[in-house]
Scaffold this motif. Structure first.
Motif, PDB file in Angstrom:
ATOM      1  N   MET A   1      24.734  13.221  37.654  1.00  0.00           N
ATOM      2  CA  MET A   1      24.589  14.637  37.805  1.00  0.00           C
ATOM      3  C   MET A   1      23.433  14.910  38.764  1.00  0.00           C
ATOM      4  SD  MET A   1      26.665  16.006  35.144  1.00  0.00           S
ATOM      5  CE  MET A   1      26.182  17.658  35.433  1.00  0.00           C
ATOM      6  N   LYS A   2      23.638  15.890  39.623  1.00  0.00           N
ATOM      7  CA  LYS A   2      22.611  16.303  40.579  1.00  0.00           C
ATOM      8  C   LYS A   2      22.218  17.745  40.315  1.00  0.00           C
ATOM      9  CE  LYS A   2      23.833  13.570  44.625  1.00  0.00           C
ATOM     10  NZ  LYS A   2      23.996  13.590  46.075  1.00  0.00           N
ATOM     11  N   ARG A   3      20.967  18.023  40.629  1.00  0.00           N
ATOM     12  CA  ARG A   3      20.487  19.394  40.536  1.00  0.00           C
ATOM     13  C   ARG A   3      19.353  19.557  41.549  1.00  0.00           C
ATOM     14  NH1 ARG A   3      18.923  21.584  34.779  1.00  0.00           N
ATOM     15  NH2 ARG A   3      21.166  21.402  34.576  1.00  0.00           N
ATOM     16  N   THR A   4      19.366  20.682  42.246  1.00  0.00           N
ATOM     17  CA  THR A   4      18.283  21.001  43.158  1.00  0.00           C
ATOM     18  C   THR A   4      17.363  21.984  42.457  1.00  0.00           C
ATOM     19  OG1 THR A   4      19.710  20.639  45.078  1.00  0.00           O
ATOM     20  CG2 THR A   4      17.693  21.904  45.441  1.00  0.00           C
ATOM     21  N   ILE A   5      16.090  21.629  42.417  1.00  0.00           N
ATOM     22  CA  ILE A   5      15.097  22.460  41.729  1.00  0.00           C
ATOM     23  C   ILE A   5      13.942  22.745  42.674  1.00  0.00           C
ATOM     24  CG2 ILE A   5      15.715  21.527  39.453  1.00  0.00           C
ATOM     25  CD1 ILE A   5      13.179  19.829  39.564  1.00  0.00           C
ATOM     26  N   GLU A   6      13.144  23.720  42.312  1.00  0.00           N
ATOM     27  CA  GLU A   6      11.941  24.019  43.086  1.00  0.00           C
ATOM     28  C   GLU A   6      10.744  23.360  42.424  1.00  0.00           C
ATOM     29  OE1 GLU A   6      10.979  27.892  44.530  1.00  0.00           O
ATOM     30  OE2 GLU A   6      13.117  28.376  44.758  1.00  0.00           O
ATOM     31  N   ILE A   7      10.042  22.587  43.225  1.00  0.00           N
ATOM     32  CA  ILE A   7       8.784  21.993  42.787  1.00  0.00           C
ATOM     33  C   ILE A   7       7.734  22.524  43.752  1.00  0.00           C
ATOM     34  CG2 ILE A   7       7.469  19.894  42.385  1.00  0.00           C
ATOM     35  CD1 ILE A   7      10.104  18.403  41.948  1.00  0.00           C
ATOM     36  N   SER A  16      20.489  12.120  38.174  1.00  0.00           N
ATOM     37  CA  SER A  16      20.382  11.229  37.024  1.00  0.00           C
ATOM     38  C   SER A  16      21.741  10.585  36.810  1.00  0.00           C
ATOM     39  CB  SER A  16      19.962  12.022  35.787  1.00  0.00           C
ATOM     40  OG  SER A  16      19.875  11.165  34.670  1.00  0.00           O
ATOM     41  N   ASN A  17      21.752   9.276  36.861  1.00  0.00           N
ATOM     42  CA  ASN A  17      22.979   8.521  36.596  1.00  0.00           C
ATOM     43  C   ASN A  17      22.589   7.150  36.048  1.00  0.00           C
ATOM     44  OD1 ASN A  17      22.429   6.792  38.838  1.00  0.00           O
ATOM     45  ND2 ASN A  17      23.521   8.155  40.227  1.00  0.00           N
ATOM     46  N   ALA A  18      23.521   6.244  36.016  1.00  0.00           N
ATOM     47  CA  ALA A  18      23.275   4.935  35.399  1.00  0.00           C
ATOM     48  C   ALA A  18      22.183   4.134  36.096  1.00  0.00           C
ATOM     49  CB  ALA A  18      24.569   4.125  35.367  1.00  0.00           C
ATOM     50  N   LEU A 103       4.744  22.783  35.101  1.00  0.00           N
ATOM     51  CA  LEU A 103       5.330  22.173  33.907  1.00  0.00           C
ATOM     52  C   LEU A 103       6.747  22.639  33.643  1.00  0.00           C
ATOM     53  CD1 LEU A 103       2.369  22.163  31.383  1.00  0.00           C
ATOM     54  CD2 LEU A 103       3.386  20.211  32.554  1.00  0.00           C
ATOM     55  N   THR A 104       7.112  23.819  34.111  1.00  0.00           N
ATOM     56  CA  THR A 104       8.481  24.309  33.880  1.00  0.00           C
ATOM     57  C   THR A 104       9.526  23.387  34.498  1.00  0.00           C
ATOM     58  OG1 THR A 104       8.300  25.738  35.823  1.00  0.00           O
ATOM     59  CG2 THR A 104       7.822  26.721  33.675  1.00  0.00           C
ATOM     60  N   VAL A 105       9.144  22.631  35.511  1.00  0.00           N
ATOM     61  CA  VAL A 105      10.053  21.681  36.150  1.00  0.00           C
ATOM     62  C   VAL A 105      10.564  20.656  35.137  1.00  0.00           C
ATOM     63  CG1 VAL A 105      10.142  19.802  37.845  1.00  0.00           C
ATOM     64  CG2 VAL A 105       9.056  21.967  38.443  1.00  0.00           C
ATOM     65  N   PHE A 106       9.714  20.277  34.186  1.00  0.00           N
ATOM     66  CA  PHE A 106      10.099  19.232  33.253  1.00  0.00           C
ATOM     67  C   PHE A 106      11.202  19.683  32.295  1.00  0.00           C
ATOM     68  CE2 PHE A 106       5.791  18.066  34.622  1.00  0.00           C
ATOM     69  CZ  PHE A 106       6.162  16.943  35.333  1.00  0.00           C
ATOM     70  N   GLY A 107      11.257  20.955  31.990  1.00  0.00           N
ATOM     71  CA  GLY A 107      12.367  21.475  31.192  1.00  0.00           C
ATOM     72  C   GLY A 107      13.685  21.292  31.926  1.00  0.00           C
ATOM     73  N   GLU A 108      13.681  21.576  33.224  1.00  0.00           N
ATOM     74  CA  GLU A 108      14.885  21.395  34.033  1.00  0.00           C
ATOM     75  C   GLU A 108      15.266  19.921  34.126  1.00  0.00           C
ATOM     76  OE1 GLU A 108      15.347  23.996  37.616  1.00  0.00           O
ATOM     77  OE2 GLU A 108      13.206  24.322  37.250  1.00  0.00           O
ATOM     78  N   ILE A 109      14.277  19.071  34.240  1.00  0.00           N
ATOM     79  CA  ILE A 109      14.533  17.633  34.321  1.00  0.00           C
ATOM     80  C   ILE A 109      15.131  17.130  33.007  1.00  0.00           C
ATOM     81  CG2 ILE A 109      13.396  15.380  34.467  1.00  0.00           C
ATOM     82  CD1 ILE A 109      11.491  16.713  36.545  1.00  0.00           C
ATOM     83  N   MET A 110      14.590  17.583  31.884  1.00  0.00           N
ATOM     84  CA  MET A 110      15.123  17.171  30.578  1.00  0.00           C
ATOM     85  C   MET A 110      16.568  17.646  30.424  1.00  0.00           C
ATOM     86  SD  MET A 110      12.719  15.425  29.182  1.00  0.00           S
ATOM     87  CE  MET A 110      12.614  15.388  27.418  1.00  0.00           C
ATOM     88  N   ASP A 111      16.872  18.850  30.908  1.00  0.00           N
ATOM     89  CA  ASP A 111      18.245  19.357  30.862  1.00  0.00           C
ATOM     90  C   ASP A 111      19.177  18.468  31.680  1.00  0.00           C
ATOM     91  OD1 ASP A 111      17.452  21.489  29.289  1.00  0.00           O
ATOM     92  OD2 ASP A 111      17.463  22.946  30.937  1.00  0.00           O
ATOM     93  N   LEU A 112      18.735  18.068  32.856  1.00  0.00           N
ATOM     94  CA  LEU A 112      19.542  17.219  33.733  1.00  0.00           C
ATOM     95  C   LEU A 112      19.830  15.871  33.084  1.00  0.00           C
ATOM     96  CD1 LEU A 112      20.926  16.662  36.444  1.00  0.00           C
ATOM     97  CD2 LEU A 112      18.686  16.066  37.374  1.00  0.00           C
ATOM     98  N   VAL A 113      18.828  15.271  32.474  1.00  0.00           N
ATOM     99  CA  VAL A 113      19.033  13.989  31.792  1.00  0.00           C
ATOM    100  C   VAL A 113      20.023  14.159  30.638  1.00  0.00           C
ATOM    101  CG1 VAL A 113      17.956  12.182  30.415  1.00  0.00           C
ATOM    102  CG2 VAL A 113      16.806  13.031  32.427  1.00  0.00           C
ATOM    103  N   ALA A 114      19.865  15.224  29.871  1.00  0.00           N
ATOM    104  CA  ALA A 114      20.764  15.466  28.739  1.00  0.00           C
ATOM    105  C   ALA A 114      22.203  15.609  29.226  1.00  0.00           C
ATOM    106  CB  ALA A 114      20.331  16.716  27.972  1.00  0.00           C
ATOM    107  N   GLU A 115      22.411  16.323  30.335  1.00  0.00           N
ATOM    108  CA  GLU A 115      23.763  16.482  30.876  1.00  0.00           C
ATOM    109  C   GLU A 115      24.334  15.146  31.353  1.00  0.00           C
ATOM    110  OE1 GLU A 115      23.593  19.365  34.039  1.00  0.00           O
ATOM    111  OE2 GLU A 115      22.699  20.868  32.710  1.00  0.00           O
ATOM    112  N   THR A 117      23.645  12.128  30.407  1.00  0.00           N
ATOM    113  CA  THR A 117      23.846  11.115  29.373  1.00  0.00           C
ATOM    114  C   THR A 117      24.725  11.634  28.245  1.00  0.00           C
ATOM    115  OG1 THR A 117      21.838  11.804  28.221  1.00  0.00           O
ATOM    116  CG2 THR A 117      21.635   9.989  29.806  1.00  0.00           C
ATOM    117  N   ASN A 118      25.225  12.854  28.407  1.00  0.00           N
ATOM    118  CA  ASN A 118      26.033  13.514  27.373  1.00  0.00           C
ATOM    119  C   ASN A 118      25.266  13.649  26.077  1.00  0.00           C
ATOM    120  OD1 ASN A 118      28.343  13.943  28.965  1.00  0.00           O
ATOM    121  ND2 ASN A 118      28.939  11.816  28.660  1.00  0.00           N
ATOM    122  N   ALA A 119      23.954  13.712  26.186  1.00  0.00           N
ATOM    123  CA  ALA A 119      23.113  13.907  24.999  1.00  0.00           C
ATOM    124  C   ALA A 119      22.997  15.390  24.738  1.00  0.00           C
ATOM    125  CB  ALA A 119      21.730  13.294  25.236  1.00  0.00           C
ATOM    126  N   LYS A 120      22.772  15.721  23.509  1.00  0.00           N
ATOM    127  CA  LYS A 120      22.576  17.127  23.161  1.00  0.00           C
ATOM    128  C   LYS A 120      21.103  17.417  23.107  1.00  0.00           C
ATOM    129  CE  LYS A 120      26.830  17.751  20.689  1.00  0.00           C
ATOM    130  NZ  LYS A 120      27.479  18.101  19.467  1.00  0.00           N
TER     131      LYS A 120
END
Length: 122
Positions: A1-7, A16-18, A103-115, A117-120
């Motif tokens: 999964m890819k996501r473009t964010i502002e840092i 985030s992938n294998a 720090l708000t960037v890390f919320g987006e990063i955690m969302d991307l990892v969850a998506e 890895t199919n984690a909730k």
């Protein structure tokens, strides 16, 4: 999964992938998921647009490793660079290239990892 964010003042595409956990392990000699789970415990229940460190209790601080958050972000940028061909420098040089890293960037990063890895996310 890819996501473009502002840092800071830049748009950065993360992926985030294998291969991401393998890059992380190779670069930092730590387990990606172990570090991720520690961070998830800290920010459990926080929304991705508001991360308030003042709401953390002392037990949360045992799991908070700011360096791991930056390392995860770098590993995701490096993963994306494998398909885009965009050069991602070594972690310290990459971090130094940002005017700020909210720090708000890390919320987006955690969302991307969850998506990816199919984690909730709790």
């Amino acid at each position: 999964m890819k996501r473009t964010i502002e840092i800071g003042d830049r748009r950065v595409t993360l992926e985030s992938n294998a291969v991401t956990p393998m890059l992380y392990k190779q670069q930092f000699s730590r387990d990606f998921f172990r570090d991720l789970i520690k961070l998830a415990k800290v920010f459990e229940g926080a929304s991705s647009d508001v991360l308030d460190l003042s709401s953390l209790d002392w037990d949360d601080l045992d799991h908070l490793e700011i360096g791991s958050m930056y390392d995860i972000a770098w590993a995701m940028a490096k993963t994306e660079s494998m398909t885009s061909g965009i050069r991602v420098p070594e972690p310290m040089e990459w971090l130094a290239s940002f005017s700020d890293f909210p720090l708000t960037v890390f919320g987006e990063i955690m969302d991307l990892v969850a998506e990816s890895t199919n984690a909730k996310k709790k």
